[in-house]
Design a protein around this motif. Structure first.
Motif, PDB file in Angstrom:
ATOM      1  N   GLU A  28       0.835  -1.205   0.000  1.00  0.00           N
ATOM      2  CA  GLU A  28       0.000   0.000   0.000  1.00  0.00           C
ATOM      3  C   GLU A  28       0.869   1.254   0.000  1.00  0.00           C
ATOM      4  O   GLU A  28       0.568   2.241  -0.677  1.00  0.00           O
ATOM      5  CB  GLU A  28      -0.942  -0.013   1.193  1.00  0.00           C
ATOM      6  CG  GLU A  28      -2.013  -1.074   1.105  1.00  0.00           C
ATOM      7  CD  GLU A  28      -2.781  -1.264   2.410  1.00  0.00           C
ATOM      8  OE1 GLU A  28      -2.600  -0.452   3.349  1.00  0.00           O
ATOM      9  OE2 GLU A  28      -3.546  -2.239   2.489  1.00  0.00           O
ATOM     10  N   ALA A  29       1.946   1.217   0.766  1.00  0.00           N
ATOM     11  CA  ALA A  29       2.865   2.363   0.790  1.00  0.00           C
ATOM     12  C   ALA A  29       3.517   2.551  -0.580  1.00  0.00           C
ATOM     13  O   ALA A  29       3.690   3.689  -1.043  1.00  0.00           O
ATOM     14  CB  ALA A  29       3.930   2.174   1.872  1.00  0.00           C
ATOM     15  N   LEU A  30       3.864   1.457  -1.235  1.00  0.00           N
ATOM     16  CA  LEU A  30       4.439   1.562  -2.580  1.00  0.00           C
ATOM     17  C   LEU A  30       3.433   2.176  -3.551  1.00  0.00           C
ATOM     18  O   LEU A  30       3.791   3.041  -4.356  1.00  0.00           O
ATOM     19  CB  LEU A  30       4.902   0.189  -3.070  1.00  0.00           C
ATOM     20  CG  LEU A  30       5.471   0.152  -4.489  1.00  0.00           C
ATOM     21  CD1 LEU A  30       6.672   1.084  -4.640  1.00  0.00           C
ATOM     22  CD2 LEU A  30       5.842  -1.280  -4.866  1.00  0.00           C
ATOM     23  N   ALA A  31       2.188   1.771  -3.460  1.00  0.00           N
ATOM     24  CA  ALA A  31       1.154   2.356  -4.314  1.00  0.00           C
ATOM     25  C   ALA A  31       1.042   3.859  -4.064  1.00  0.00           C
ATOM     26  O   ALA A  31       0.915   4.651  -5.008  1.00  0.00           O
ATOM     27  CB  ALA A  31      -0.186   1.670  -4.072  1.00  0.00           C
ATOM     28  N   GLN A  32       1.122   4.265  -2.807  1.00  0.00           N
ATOM     29  CA  GLN A  32       1.076   5.694  -2.481  1.00  0.00           C
ATOM     30  C   GLN A  32       2.282   6.416  -3.068  1.00  0.00           C
ATOM     31  O   GLN A  32       2.156   7.528  -3.585  1.00  0.00           O
ATOM     32  CB  GLN A  32       1.011   5.893  -0.967  1.00  0.00           C
ATOM     33  CG  GLN A  32      -0.281   5.415  -0.353  1.00  0.00           C
ATOM     34  CD  GLN A  32      -0.227   5.398   1.163  1.00  0.00           C
ATOM     35  OE1 GLN A  32       0.771   5.735   1.784  1.00  0.00           O
ATOM     36  NE2 GLN A  32      -1.320   4.974   1.779  1.00  0.00           N
ATOM     37  N   LEU A  33       3.457   5.799  -2.981  1.00  0.00           N
ATOM     38  CA  LEU A  33       4.663   6.381  -3.569  1.00  0.00           C
ATOM     39  C   LEU A  33       4.465   6.590  -5.066  1.00  0.00           C
ATOM     40  O   LEU A  33       4.768   7.657  -5.602  1.00  0.00           O
ATOM     41  CB  LEU A  33       5.874   5.473  -3.317  1.00  0.00           C
ATOM     42  CG  LEU A  33       7.168   5.924  -3.996  1.00  0.00           C
ATOM     43  CD1 LEU A  33       7.893   6.932  -3.106  1.00  0.00           C
ATOM     44  CD2 LEU A  33       8.054   4.737  -4.305  1.00  0.00           C
ATOM     45  N   LEU A  34       3.945   5.572  -5.742  1.00  0.00           N
ATOM     46  CA  LEU A  34       3.724   5.668  -7.183  1.00  0.00           C
ATOM     47  C   LEU A  34       2.690   6.730  -7.534  1.00  0.00           C
ATOM     48  O   LEU A  34       2.724   7.305  -8.618  1.00  0.00           O
ATOM     49  CB  LEU A  34       3.308   4.309  -7.744  1.00  0.00           C
ATOM     50  CG  LEU A  34       4.362   3.215  -7.659  1.00  0.00           C
ATOM     51  CD1 LEU A  34       3.770   1.869  -8.051  1.00  0.00           C
ATOM     52  CD2 LEU A  34       5.576   3.554  -8.510  1.00  0.00           C
TER      53      LEU A  34
END
Length: 145
Positions: free
Chosen positions: A93-99
């Protein structure tokens, strides 16, 4: 799309991680195996998962993906062992937010995911980068009654 943006997207660390996922490493005794395909680029990943006492103890894979999907797969395979599925999905989820453009901080063992910050300029690459996390989310739903 500039040459500089492309160079940042496929920087050396991304290519190095991608090399680690080139050879298939399947698990014969997996609790669950999941195959996911990114609809935009066709990257395809099969993840084999074995858990004990709520923690991931082994991950296998067969990746036929772009460089970004291969790199993300290798990072997940390296980082997920010993973690709970819920904790790994939180990282996803954090990676999705980063993207999506947010500034996020990753736990130390997941810091390499920061290499995907350059993909913000390439939204069509999002699906292949998140592919291993999507596979783990499906695996989690299959393991949970």
């Amino acid at each position: 799309m500039t040459d500089t943006a492309l160079a940042a997207l496929y920087e050396r660390r991304v290519r190095d991680w991608a090399r680690r996922a080139r050879d298939d490493l399947r698990l014969a005794d997996a609790d669950v195996s999941v195959t996911r395909t990114s609809p935009i680029c066709g990257s395809r990943l099969t993840l084999d998962l074995r858990c004990e006492s709520g923690r991931i103890v082994a991950l296998g894979h067969r990746a036929r993906a772009c460089t970004l999907g291969m790199a993300a797969t290798a990072i997940v395979v390296a980082g997920a062992i010993g973690e709970t599925l819920a904790d790994v999905l939180t990282v996803g989820e954090a990676l999705a937010q980063l993207l999506d453009g947010a500034e996020v901080g990753f736990p130390e063992r997941w810091r390499e995911l920061e290499i995907f910050a350059a993909a913000r300029a390439f939204p069509m690459r999002r699906g292949s980068i998140l592919l291993p996390f999507d596979a783990l989310a499906e695996a989690s739903s299959r393991l949970t009654p």
